[in-house]
Design an enzyme around this catalytic site. Structure first.
Site, PDB file in Angstrom:
ATOM      1  N   CYS A  67      39.158  40.046  35.113  1.00 36.93           N
ATOM      2  CA  CYS A  67      38.018  40.878  35.051  1.00 36.93           C
ATOM      3  C   CYS A  67      38.439  42.395  35.452  1.00 36.93           C
ATOM      4  O   CYS A  67      37.581  43.244  35.422  1.00 36.93           O
ATOM      5  CB  CYS A  67      37.094  40.381  36.241  1.00 36.93           C
ATOM      6  SG  CYS A  67      37.627  40.191  37.808  1.00 36.93           S
ATOM      7  N   CYS A  73      38.155  34.196  40.360  1.00 34.17           N
ATOM      8  CA  CYS A  73      37.842  35.199  41.410  1.00 34.17           C
ATOM      9  C   CYS A  73      38.653  34.653  42.768  1.00 34.17           C
ATOM     10  O   CYS A  73      39.092  35.450  43.399  1.00 34.17           O
ATOM     11  CB  CYS A  73      36.292  35.219  41.617  1.00 34.17           C
ATOM     12  SG  CYS A  73      35.408  35.288  40.319  1.00 34.17           S
TER      13      CYS A  73
HETATM   14 FE1  FES Z   1      36.330  39.732  39.106  1.00 33.83          FE
HETATM   15 FE2  FES Z   1      35.185  37.802  40.582  1.00 33.83          FE
HETATM   16  S1  FES Z   1      34.532  38.682  38.448  1.00 33.83           S
HETATM   17  S2  FES Z   1      36.859  39.003  41.022  1.00 33.83           S
END
Ligand code: FES
Length: 127
Positions: free
Chosen positions: A35, A104
């Site tokens: 992400c 995450c």
């Molecule tokens: Fe990036 Fe959770 S979406 S750390």
């Protein structure tokens, strides 16, 4: 839409040990390739134990909750015990994370391990 456990929600609402340790003995900075979010973990080491720990995260709610619980898990642990904390340990302590949010929890565990490696490298540099 991710469904978080009550414990996750509680850590998002009141994260523990947020901030910077100015005189940290080790700092771990990691990025999440999935992400693009970032995490920093600061540790203060006394003897072989993690005396103090703080985190900063530029990430989602799950990243905040996993770092928060990680700091609680790692505080007072020996460096070897802290190295054994994995993303699964972190997720389990939170009562589970939605599958699409498991990535995450990597940030927290990896950040801690990086901080320990940084501490060990600094110490070796002094010998
Ligand atoms: Fe990036 Fe959770 S979406 S750390």
């Amino acid at each position: 839409m991710a469904i978080y456990t009550e414990k996750v929600m509680e850590h998002i609402a009141s994260p523990r040990n947020v901030g910077v340790l100015e005189d940290a003995d080790g700092v771990g900075t990691v990025g999440n390739p999935v992400c693009g979010d970032m995490m920093k973990i600061y540790i203060k080491v006394n003897g072989d134990r993690i005396d103090d720990i703080r985190f900063q995260t530029f990430g989602c709610g799950a990243a905040i909750a996993t770092s928060s619980i990680l700091t609680e898990l790692a505080k007072g642990k020996s460096l070897d015990e802290a190295m054994a904390i994995t993303r699964d340990t972190v997720a389990r302590e939170l009562g589970g994370l939605p599958a699409q949010k498991m990535h995450c929890s990597n940030l927290a565990a990896d950040g801690l391990h990086e901080a320990i490696r940084d501490y060990q490298a600094r110490r070796e540099g002094q010998e």
